[in-house]
Write an enzyme that holds these catalytic residues in place. Sequence first.
Site, short mmCIF file in Angstrom:
data_model
loop_
_atom_site.label_atom_id
_atom_site.label_comp_id
_atom_site.label_asym_id
_atom_site.label_seq_id
_atom_site.Cartn_x
_atom_site.Cartn_y
_atom_site.Cartn_z
N HIS A 121 0.84 -1.20 0.00
CA HIS A 121 0.00 0.00 0.00
C HIS A 121 0.88 1.25 0.00
O HIS A 121 0.60 2.22 -0.70
CB HIS A 121 -0.92 -0.01 1.22
CG HIS A 121 -1.97 -1.08 1.15
ND1 HIS A 121 -3.31 -0.82 1.25
CD2 HIS A 121 -1.87 -2.43 0.97
CE1 HIS A 121 -4.00 -1.96 1.15
NE2 HIS A 121 -3.13 -2.94 0.98
N ASP A 181 -6.22 5.63 2.08
CA ASP A 181 -6.28 4.24 1.65
C ASP A 181 -7.72 3.77 1.80
O ASP A 181 -8.32 3.94 2.87
CB ASP A 181 -5.35 3.42 2.56
CG ASP A 181 -5.09 2.04 2.02
OD1 ASP A 181 -6.07 1.32 1.75
OD2 ASP A 181 -3.91 1.69 1.86
N ALA A 223 -6.16 -12.46 0.03
CA ALA A 223 -6.66 -11.14 -0.39
C ALA A 223 -6.98 -11.13 -1.89
O ALA A 223 -7.67 -12.02 -2.38
CB ALA A 223 -5.69 -10.04 0.01
#
Length: 477
Positions: A24, A123, A401
């Site tokens: 991220h 985010d 994920a």
Amino acid sequence: MEQDRSSQSRPPHVLVFPLPIQGHINSMIKLAELLAIAGFKLTFLNSHHNHERLVKFNNIAAHFERYSGFQFKTITDGLPLDHPRSGNWFLDMFEDTMEPKMKESLREVLVNSSPPVDCIIGDGFLGFALDVAKELGIPIIFFRTSSPCCFWVYYSIPDIIQAGELPINGSEDIDRLITTVPGMETYLRCRDLPTFCRKLDIEDSIIKLVVKQTRKSLQADALILNTAEELDGPILSQIRTKCPRVYAVGPLHAQLNTRLNAKHGESYDHISNTLWEVDKSCIFWLNKQPNRSVIYVSFGSITSTSREQLLELWYGLLNSKTKFLLVVRPNSVIGKDGEGEDVVMELMEKSKDRGYIVNWAPQEAVLNHPAIGGFFTHNGWNSTLESVVAGVPMICWPQFADQHVNCRVVSEVWKIGLDMKDVCDSKIVEKMVNDVMVDRKEEFAKSASEIAKEKIKMVQWRPIHLKRSRAETRARR
Ligand code: UDP
């Protein structure tokens, strides 16, 4: 409390706030730099833990000095100092431990910011940032760092459940097609859903958390995704039926490389933003290998393997007809104390003639090295995009994920790789490596090069030390 942002002559002040995880940070710091190049004042809000590592292992201060309005600020990630932050830690700790402390700290930074923050780019997994932004009257854009396909699957989970397509009934059911995700009816299987969907309990707290964060992302003023229309157009259209302001601004690493190259004559390996010490010696090793003769093997910044899985992988690589560059992150091999590190040392010694093992590689430079012919990857979205842009075909071993759905897109939609499914078996590894690197080499090289050339055509990126892009080089062969 509404902040005063009236009659500004100053550049708008944007605060970029990533989830404290390598993948991220990677894409969000690139977005922040692109905005700084465009003249915005930028605050990059990092966790104390990650910032310390970022500063320790990268020339980050020197690199960002060139942008007068760029600053780093740090807050807690809510975890104790000695937490290893490895494995599947983050989903379990997020709601109770991390979120309350991060929310409070974010609020504090925003309230005390001078000049005031005009826009937050948060985010998309940090839904609490929306609550803080609304309370303070600051516009917020969410940035989902995972793939659009994954975002769309997460969004659709309640519909899949309602249609009775979840839960999955045992291992024989895993290849069943899921028909309730618009745009993916012909290729999405149960096994391509995130692994938490394999649980029998569809009331599971992780499923609920992911769905909650995803649906909240669409309440922001806009949504940014790290992709290009050419790559993910059909799924972007589906997402736009729920939120009209969706912007595809990627692949960000390539966008940034293009601009840094044009402005400063710099290539991608000038700056890294990794949380581990990069071992550049592998580039010297690659320099000695023939073109497209090496498979690069790396599973990102969070996954871990058991000692048995690592050995299966290693034997498969060793028995294949190809040399390999393998990344084994410190503490990523699960075993008794020190056992993981010992096994890595042993493998290193035993495979000197066939491979090279490092703790952490300069991945973009590696993927763009002429010696690399394939990427054995876990299909994290950054890794997938980096491989697509470099024109390198993939062998996919997804773990959790978004990785499973990314793997499906790579192997079935773009047809630039092979899906290893869930089993790490040396015979399968050997066969897949031989397929991509030897037996079906030209077929995969051609499709990967076509995607890089045609779908990423807006990126006029020329790595200076290679003179022309890998995709072009391959197309000319
Ligand atoms: N990466 C790297 N060196 C390595 C392994 C990974 O620089 O040895 C970088 C890689 O280029 C990518 C990021 O770490 O940008 C991993 O992000 P990704 O989304 O692929 O996976 P995650 O770590 O989030 O699972």
